[in-house]
Design a protein around this motif. Structure first.
Motif, PDB file in Angstrom:
ATOM      1  N   ASP A 247     -62.271 -24.107 -32.037  1.00 35.71           N
ATOM      2  CA  ASP A 247     -63.104 -23.848 -30.853  1.00 35.71           C
ATOM      3  C   ASP A 247     -64.587 -23.789 -31.217  1.00 35.71           C
ATOM      4  OD1 ASP A 247     -60.833 -23.733 -29.335  1.00 35.71           O
ATOM      5  OD2 ASP A 247     -60.793 -21.546 -29.147  1.00 35.71           O
ATOM      6  N   THR A 248     -64.899 -23.120 -32.320  1.00 32.89           N
ATOM      7  CA  THR A 248     -66.303 -22.944 -32.694  1.00 32.89           C
ATOM      8  C   THR A 248     -66.943 -24.260 -33.109  1.00 32.89           C
ATOM      9  OG1 THR A 248     -65.858 -20.674 -33.404  1.00 32.89           O
ATOM     10  CG2 THR A 248     -67.893 -21.699 -34.206  1.00 32.89           C
ATOM     11  N   TRP A 251     -67.536 -26.324 -30.101  1.00 27.84           N
ATOM     12  CA  TRP A 251     -68.713 -25.838 -29.377  1.00 27.84           C
ATOM     13  C   TRP A 251     -69.991 -26.346 -30.029  1.00 27.84           C
ATOM     14  CZ3 TRP A 251     -72.898 -22.842 -30.759  1.00 27.84           C
ATOM     15  CH2 TRP A 251     -73.696 -22.367 -29.709  1.00 27.84           C
ATOM     16  N   GLU A 252     -70.043 -26.305 -31.356  1.00 26.10           N
ATOM     17  CA  GLU A 252     -71.237 -26.780 -32.057  1.00 26.10           C
ATOM     18  C   GLU A 252     -71.483 -28.262 -31.777  1.00 26.10           C
ATOM     19  OE1 GLU A 252     -71.891 -25.847 -36.130  1.00 26.10           O
ATOM     20  OE2 GLU A 252     -71.126 -23.800 -35.981  1.00 26.10           O
ATOM     21  N   ASP A 254     -70.413 -29.951 -29.150  1.00 26.07           N
ATOM     22  CA  ASP A 254     -70.784 -30.097 -27.735  1.00 26.07           C
ATOM     23  C   ASP A 254     -72.242 -29.730 -27.497  1.00 26.07           C
ATOM     24  OD1 ASP A 254     -68.211 -30.891 -27.192  1.00 26.07           O
ATOM     25  OD2 ASP A 254     -67.557 -28.946 -26.407  1.00 26.07           O
ATOM     26  N   GLN A 255     -72.761 -28.811 -28.306  1.00 21.16           N
ATOM     27  CA  GLN A 255     -74.162 -28.398 -28.177  1.00 21.16           C
ATOM     28  C   GLN A 255     -75.127 -29.359 -28.871  1.00 21.16           C
ATOM     29  OE1 GLN A 255     -75.385 -25.608 -26.387  1.00 21.16           O
ATOM     30  NE2 GLN A 255     -73.291 -25.736 -25.601  1.00 21.16           N
ATOM     31  N   HIS A 482     -67.278 -18.047 -29.445  1.00 21.07           N
ATOM     32  CA  HIS A 482     -67.008 -19.381 -28.930  1.00 21.07           C
ATOM     33  C   HIS A 482     -65.519 -19.713 -28.889  1.00 21.07           C
ATOM     34  CE1 HIS A 482     -71.263 -19.652 -29.166  1.00 21.07           C
ATOM     35  NE2 HIS A 482     -71.291 -19.707 -30.483  1.00 21.07           N
ATOM     36  N   SER A 483     -64.672 -18.695 -28.996  1.00 24.82           N
ATOM     37  CA  SER A 483     -63.228 -18.875 -28.887  1.00 24.82           C
ATOM     38  C   SER A 483     -62.669 -17.711 -28.080  1.00 24.82           C
ATOM     39  CB  SER A 483     -62.586 -18.913 -30.277  1.00 24.82           C
ATOM     40  OG  SER A 483     -61.187 -19.073 -30.188  1.00 24.82           O
TER      41      SER A 483
END
Length: 516
Positions: A247-248, A251-252, A254-255, A482-483
């Motif tokens: 998940d983390t 997220w990174e 996606d950012q 982020h999870s």
């Protein structure tokens, strides 16, 4: 039993099927890497006392500084490529190549016929050591489970003193030899640690964070299970750790986070994490320990202990004392916290340096009339200083930076920290004998003042990372996790629960591959 484990790289791995033996192998990998650096400092301490070494190269204050500091030239050149190589090639292959380069440097140093050859060998040695000095901590921090990370990564630098103790013993033994092998033999033994590291690498897995980032999800999940739950893929703890990682890192991505070195300064949060994470390198370097780490003989001269054999014996005792202190410091960092341990150490360091400076001043004013209590009191405080340094900076130098920096900047951030450390060490190791020769006891007062400043910076800027996974530390800086899974220690202790089947389905749907 060993199980062939995919690594996503050209280096195969046959990994123990149970967690504890694997953790022991990771510890051994950590130990042998750090021993090279400790061996180097203690070996040069011994060589700088040996007449056979000093006479062979016809050394003066400047060339002594050059011979000693040249390892840091390689140390300055190595870190930045190491960060990039760790991200692109994988953590284990980068450790392999760094260890191989180190062995080449050791061979050239041992065979040196003049100062130039000795310096070139030490530059190559420093370059290889700098590569493993970046890839190793990143690899271990990403692979060890959070409950053992402080010890697993702390040992990486704690065994600096095991290497130092071995070197001190060897130079004490060879110091009586009436040939150049009095210094060549200790130099040759320095390569053993890198060789042991290469031997261990086939039996430990690749970093699960690196594997996830490269898209090797099945391989990463296997490694997480091996390091957390004896290889059981559906164990709640292992599944929670794996879900946090996936998940983390998603997220990174996606950012828009990239693996570029420029990522370290792209956003305010990245800059904050980078500055805090890289600070242990410079802080540990300017704390004042370089005097005793490389010029113990000169330091003991200022205190009144001038006999060569006595200085070599003091070198051995000092390293035993520092090993004990750094292991105690690792326990403090694990149980009490990283920030609190650093603050305690810095306070004690400043106090010791002011005392050493004052006592050295008294001795310098009347060497002939100095009492034995003054001499040995000064030596005692010098030993206390090195012990207090070891309590915090020996373990935290590699524990703290990988924890504070997120995946996108972890390797390059630690590389920059190592670059700053080696750059400052290059300057300080070179100028220290000159400074001691010219201003003597005032050098201690300068270092003590720096420690007061460092104490304030740590108190204001550092954050506590004890007891959290690398992904859970992100929440300290990003203000949210982020999870959606509970924290790993809550699951491990039974205070938090996860639905294993639901997580299996969620992971399978998000990745589009079978995770079973």
């Amino acid at each position: 039993m060993l199980k062939k484990t995919p690594t996503g790289t050209w280096m195969p791995a046959w990994v123990p099927e149970t967690t504890v033996p694997l953790a022991c192998l990771l510890l051994v990998c950590s130990m042998v890497q750090s021993s090279t650096g400790g061996y180097d400092g203690s070996m040069l301490n011994g060589l700088n006392i040996l007449p056979s070494y000093l006479d062979y190269f016809h050394l003066n204050a400047a060339t002594t500084g050059l011979n000693t500091a040249s390892v840091f030239i390689g140390g300055v050149l190595g870190p930045m490529p190491a960060g990039i190589l760790s991200d692109r090639l994988g953590r284990r292959p980068t450790i392999f190549w760094g260890s191989l380069v180190t062995i080449i440097g050791v061979i050239i140093q041992t065979a040196a016929q003049n100062i130039a050859m000795f310096v070139v060998g030490r530059i190559i040695l420093g370059f290889g050591s700098a590569i493993t000095g970046v890839a190793g901590p990143v690899y271990l921090s990403e692979t060890f489970p959070s409950r053992w990370r402080a010890w697993g990564v702390g040992i990486l630098n704690d065994f600096y003193y095991v290497g130092a103790l071995i070197a001190a013993g060897i130079t004490l033994g060879t110091g009586q030899w009436q040939s150049t092998w009095a210094w060549r033999a200790p130099s040759l033994f320095q390569g053993i640690f890198s060789l042991l590291c290469i031997i261990i690498l086939p039996f430990i897995p690749e970093s699960p964070r690196w594997l996830v980032h490269q898209g090797y999800y099945d391989e990463a999940r296997i490694v997480v299970a091996q390091t957390n739950s004896d290889g059981k893929l559906s164990d709640p703890v292992a599944l929670t750790v794996y879900k946090e990682i996936v998940d983390t890192l998603k997220w990174e991505k996606d950012q828009g986070h990239t693996m570029s070195p420029m990522e370290m300064i792209r956003t305010p949060t990245a800059r904050k994490r980078f500055l805090i994470g890289m600070s242990p390198g410079p802080f540990s370097c300017i704390a004042g320990n370089i005097i005793a780490s490389y010029y113990l003989g000169d330091e003991l001269d200022t205190a009144g202990v001038t006999n060569t054999t006595a200085q070599l014996q003091a070198n051995v005792v000092l390293n035993v004392w520092c090993l004990f202190c750094c292991l105690a410091g690792t326990h403090l960092a694990a149980q009490w916290g990283r920030k609190s341990t650093a603050l305690l150490s810095e306070f004690l360091l400043a106090v010791c340096l002011f005392i050493i400076g004052g006592l050295s001043k008294l001795y310098a004013e009347n060497p002939a009339g100095a009492s034995s209590s003054l001499v040995y009191g000064n030596v005692a405080v010098m030993f206390l200083f090195q012990g207090f340094y070891s309590i915090a900076w020996t373990p935290l130098l590699y524990i703290y930076p990988p924890e504070v920096m997120n995946y996108s900047i972890r390797a390059n951030g630690l590389a920059f920290s190592s670059f700053a450390l080696n750059g400052l060490a290059l300057v300080f190791v070179f100028i220290m004998p000159i400074g001691l020769a010219n201003i003597g006891w005032k050098m201690y007062m300068v270092n003590a003042s720096w420690d007061v400043v460092i104490f304030g910076l740590i108190a204001y800027f550092w954050v506590e990372t004890k007891g959290k996974t690398l992904e859970e530390i992100d929440a300290i800086f990003d203000r949210n996790k982020h999870s959606d899974v509970p924290d790993v220690e809550m699951v491990r202790s039974g205070k938090g629960r996860v639905d294993v089947q639901a997580l299996e389905k969620e992971l399978g749907a998000s990745q589009g591959v079978s995770q079973g």
